[in-house]
Design a protein around this motif. Structure first.
Motif, PDB file in Angstrom:
ATOM      1  N   LEU A 171      -7.297  -3.089   9.622  1.00 52.92           N
ATOM      2  CA  LEU A 171      -7.305  -2.599   8.069  1.00 52.92           C
ATOM      3  C   LEU A 171      -8.473  -1.493   8.020  1.00 52.92           C
ATOM      4  CD1 LEU A 171      -7.517  -5.509   5.437  1.00 52.92           C
ATOM      5  CD2 LEU A 171      -8.881  -3.634   5.096  1.00 52.92           C
ATOM      6  N   ASP A 172      -8.143  -0.446   8.097  1.00 57.18           N
ATOM      7  CA  ASP A 172      -8.258   0.491   7.872  1.00 57.18           C
ATOM      8  C   ASP A 172      -9.417   0.749   6.311  1.00 57.18           C
ATOM      9  OD1 ASP A 172      -9.343   2.925   7.765  1.00 57.18           O
ATOM     10  OD2 ASP A 172      -9.364   3.941   9.981  1.00 57.18           O
ATOM     11  N   THR A 173     -10.765   1.041   6.286  1.00 55.10           N
ATOM     12  CA  THR A 173     -11.150   1.184   5.134  1.00 55.10           C
ATOM     13  C   THR A 173     -11.641   2.684   4.595  1.00 55.10           C
ATOM     14  OG1 THR A 173     -13.534   0.478   5.523  1.00 55.10           O
ATOM     15  CG2 THR A 173     -12.245  -1.004   5.635  1.00 55.10           C
ATOM     16  N   VAL A 175       1.084  -1.567   0.028  1.00 55.43           N
ATOM     17  CA  VAL A 175       0.038   0.223   0.064  1.00 55.43           C
ATOM     18  C   VAL A 175       0.674   1.138   0.376  1.00 55.43           C
ATOM     19  CG1 VAL A 175      -2.018  -1.119   1.310  1.00 55.43           C
ATOM     20  CG2 VAL A 175      -0.639   0.492   2.742  1.00 55.43           C
ATOM     21  N   GLY A 176       2.093   1.253   0.409  1.00 58.56           N
ATOM     22  CA  GLY A 176       3.339   2.118   0.074  1.00 58.56           C
ATOM     23  C   GLY A 176       3.223   2.749   2.053  1.00 58.56           C
ATOM     24  N   LYS A 177       4.693   3.354   1.801  1.00 55.25           N
ATOM     25  CA  LYS A 177       4.879   3.881   3.088  1.00 55.25           C
ATOM     26  C   LYS A 177       3.888   4.261   4.218  1.00 55.25           C
ATOM     27  CE  LYS A 177       8.955   5.077   5.728  1.00 55.25           C
ATOM     28  NZ  LYS A 177      10.707   5.420   5.829  1.00 55.25           N
ATOM     29  N   GLU A 178       3.382   5.527   3.000  1.00 54.23           N
ATOM     30  CA  GLU A 178       2.413   6.297   4.379  1.00 54.23           C
ATOM     31  C   GLU A 178       1.477   5.299   4.554  1.00 54.23           C
ATOM     32  OE1 GLU A 178       2.028   6.862  -0.377  1.00 54.23           O
ATOM     33  OE2 GLU A 178       3.347   6.087   0.669  1.00 54.23           O
ATOM     34  N   TYR A 179       0.676   4.299   4.181  1.00 54.76           N
ATOM     35  CA  TYR A 179      -0.325   3.842   4.822  1.00 54.76           C
ATOM     36  C   TYR A 179      -0.354   2.838   5.654  1.00 54.76           C
ATOM     37  CZ  TYR A 179      -2.388   6.837   0.535  1.00 54.76           C
ATOM     38  OH  TYR A 179      -2.594   8.030   0.247  1.00 54.76           O
ATOM     39  N   VAL A 180       0.625   2.455   5.955  1.00 59.78           N
ATOM     40  CA  VAL A 180       1.001   2.080   6.894  1.00 59.78           C
ATOM     41  C   VAL A 180       1.671   2.166   8.622  1.00 59.78           C
ATOM     42  CG1 VAL A 180       1.641  -0.322   7.893  1.00 59.78           C
ATOM     43  CG2 VAL A 180       1.716   0.178   5.446  1.00 59.78           C
ATOM     44  N   SER A 181       1.256   2.745   9.435  1.00 58.60           N
ATOM     45  CA  SER A 181       1.100   3.215  10.902  1.00 58.60           C
ATOM     46  C   SER A 181       1.828   1.847  12.077  1.00 58.60           C
ATOM     47  CB  SER A 181       0.692   4.202  11.339  1.00 58.60           C
ATOM     48  OG  SER A 181       0.832   4.585  12.891  1.00 58.60           O
ATOM     49  N   ILE A 207      -0.975  -0.756  11.426  1.00 54.21           N
ATOM     50  CA  ILE A 207      -2.842  -0.383  10.825  1.00 54.21           C
ATOM     51  C   ILE A 207      -2.444  -0.146   9.215  1.00 54.21           C
ATOM     52  CG2 ILE A 207      -3.980   1.964  10.867  1.00 54.21           C
ATOM     53  CD1 ILE A 207      -2.216   0.740  14.311  1.00 54.21           C
ATOM     54  N   VAL A 208      -2.907  -0.775   8.499  1.00 54.94           N
ATOM     55  CA  VAL A 208      -2.822  -0.483   7.284  1.00 54.94           C
ATOM     56  C   VAL A 208      -4.465  -0.109   6.228  1.00 54.94           C
ATOM     57  CG1 VAL A 208      -2.383  -2.330   5.617  1.00 54.94           C
ATOM     58  CG2 VAL A 208      -1.561  -2.546   7.508  1.00 54.94           C
ATOM     59  N   HIS A 209      -4.155   1.229   5.579  1.00 57.40           N
ATOM     60  CA  HIS A 209      -5.272   1.446   4.628  1.00 57.40           C
ATOM     61  C   HIS A 209      -4.919   1.189   3.444  1.00 57.40           C
ATOM     62  CE1 HIS A 209      -5.345   4.745   7.802  1.00 57.40           C
ATOM     63  NE2 HIS A 209      -4.558   4.274   8.339  1.00 57.40           N
ATOM     64  N   PRO A 210      -6.220   0.315   3.095  1.00 55.66           N
ATOM     65  CA  PRO A 210      -5.716  -0.619   1.539  1.00 55.66           C
ATOM     66  C   PRO A 210      -6.791   0.614   0.271  1.00 55.66           C
ATOM     67  CG  PRO A 210      -7.552  -1.755   3.086  1.00 55.66           C
ATOM     68  CD  PRO A 210      -6.270  -0.758   3.491  1.00 55.66           C
TER      69      PRO A 210
END
Length: 484
Positions: free
Chosen positions: A109-111, A21-27, A64-67
């Motif tokens: 998985l934050d939608t 998802v890219g570095k900025e979308y995993v916290s 915390i991942v933002h797909p």
């Protein structure tokens, strides 16, 4: 399963997730983990508020991942299966049952990046939308074109469409337009093992079971719904409301049942018990009456609404209702969200819970009496109030609540008391013909009681779960399912 930040595997998994998802979308920030450890369930709120006096550690995710889409979700689930890591879907975080809490760690998985409105089909009267969209955002877009889903819950400003699907949500206008499950045409779903499927293009077929129903209300335990097509409606020409007070709850329930069974098609019926009329209606609307307060409403073409209102008033008059006129009804509609916000909503340090259930018309009064008796007689420190929000051809929904103004100081004692009231009140409801819940879901709060509700049929649910989710990674600990 929590993975220590100091472990080699933590960095390896972090890299794999960022690669998707890219570095900025995993916290992995502690501050973000705190945010995702609290929803509107009383227990985590209480622990968060009293953490200086509590040795209870709130469960937190590792990642915390933002797909952005179903393809991202698919890849994330394949990684989770490979390493046997729990995955919990998160929408707006407004749930009251702990359904989105990462009780075994793993991946949140934050939608909410999946918020695209793909198509508004004015001919078919449908909208195709990503399930991560905040519902109010969808409504604003539809209203610009003269449409609405007519799904109007108190959480509309903060909940996602996917959250409604996960918990079989109900809006204020459900008596006419149905629950969220009645609005679903088809869905895109990522299965726990990563396959992406699409249910049939229309829901009314003789082509076998409706696969939508496996995932609606499953709270992310069977897969992740990433896209949905919903029915929409034209905004009504007019809305009209009227308020009455009836001598007792039994009379009000009879009036509500007649409004439905005589095919008047009310969009709203809201009936408050005597004690909630005295406490809540007075507090929120400033109306001080003795008896059961009812608001009903109709919408559509003005001539039709006028005729519906005429017949509805005849029913209310025939049952001895005190006619309060249109203004109190309109006042209720204009203030319908105030009931859910401070200073009107119950809040810490109070201990409270919404004991919503649903039953047939022949059982619903007994369900109310049974729950009220249990709370008031077995728990004298608590009070019980209730109203009836959603009405069906066969029955009605009870929105019961218990409130304890001064709960035990010790958090463990407070949790035990909280859970005891839930157990006893809902077992009484089930014995009288009710169920565990109507529209808030099961989550963590009621997970332990789900096998009791289903009885022998619960094994069938477990078999479906095991088939779809062989590694048990999807939202473990919820809906009566364990981990693994």
């Amino acid at each position: 399963m929590n993975i220590a930040k100091t472990s080699y595997m933590f960095d390896m998994l972090l890299f794999e997730l960022r690669d998707i998802v890219g570095k900025e979308y995993v916290s992995v920030r502690d501050s973000d983990k705190e945010v995702y450890s609290v929803d509107y369930f009383w227990l985590p709120e209480m622990c968060h508020d009293r953490q200086d006096r509590s040795n209870i550690t709130r469960p937190m995710a590792d990642f915390i991942v933002h797909p952005a889409n179903a393809e991202d979700v698919s890849k994330i689930l394949k990684i989770a299966n490979n390493y046997k890591i729990p995955v919990t879907a998160w929408g707006g975080g407004s749930g009251s049952q702990g359904g989105a809490l990462p009780v075994f760690g793993g991946i949140i998985l934050d939608t909410k990046r999946m918020d695209t409105i793909y198509k508004i089909d004015e001919q078919s009267m449908t909208v195709e939308v990503g399930t991560g969209i905040i519902h109010q955002t969808l409504e604003w877009e539809l209203e610009q074109k003269g449409f609405s889903t007519m799904h109007d819950p108190g959480s509309a400003r903060c909940a996602t469409v996917g959250g409604f699907i996960a918990h079989r949500g109900t809006g204020v206008l459900s008596t006419k337009y149905g629950k969220i499950e009645d609005m679903i045409v088809n869905m895109e779903i990522v299965l726990p093992t990563g396959e992406i499927i699409r249910t049939l293009p229309v829901p009314k077929t003789a082509c076998g079971p409706d696969l939508n129903q496996i995932f609606i209300g499953a709270e992310g335990t069977m897969g992740i719904v990433t896209k949905v097509t919903l029915t929409i409606h034209r905004l009504p020409e007019t809305r009209a409301f009227r308020a009455f007070v009836f001598k007792d709850l039994e009379t009000g329930l009879r009036v509500g049942q007649r409004l439905v069974s005589e095919n008047l098609q009310p969009s709203v019926i809201r009936l408050y018990s005597e004690n909630e009329t005295k406490e809540v209606i007075k507090k929120v609307l400033g109306i001080e009456k003795t008896g059961a307060y009812m608001v009903y409403g109709f919408d559509g073409k003005k001539d039709m609404v006028d005729l519906q209102m005429k017949y509805a008033q005849e029913i209310a008059d025939s049952e001895g209702g005190e006619d309060l006129g249109a203004h109190p009804g309109e006042q209720w509609w204009n203030n319908r969200y105030k009931f859910f916000f401070p200073p009107y909503m119950y809040r810490l340090p109070q201990c409270f819970g919404t004991l919503d259930t649903v039953a047939s018309y022949s059982d619903i009064q007994n369900v109310y009496n049974a729950m009220k008796d249990v709370v008031e007689k077995q728990y004298p420190m608590a009070r019980f109030i209730g109203h009836f929000s959603h009405w069906f051809p066969w029955g009605a929904m009870l929105y019961g609540r218990f409130i304890i103004d001064t709960p035990p100081e010790d958090p463990h004692e407070a949790i035990y008391l909280h859970n005891s009231i839930w157990n006893d009140a809902l077992r009484a409801a089930m014995a009288a013909g009710g169920v565990l819940n109507e529209h808030h879901g099961i989550g963590l709060k009621l997970s332990r009681l789900t096998p009791e509700l289903y009885g022998e049929a619960f094994q069938l649910l477990k078999n479906v779960k095991t088939t779809l989710d062989p590694n048990g990674i999807m939202n473990p600990g919820k809906l009566g399912f364990g981990i693994g």
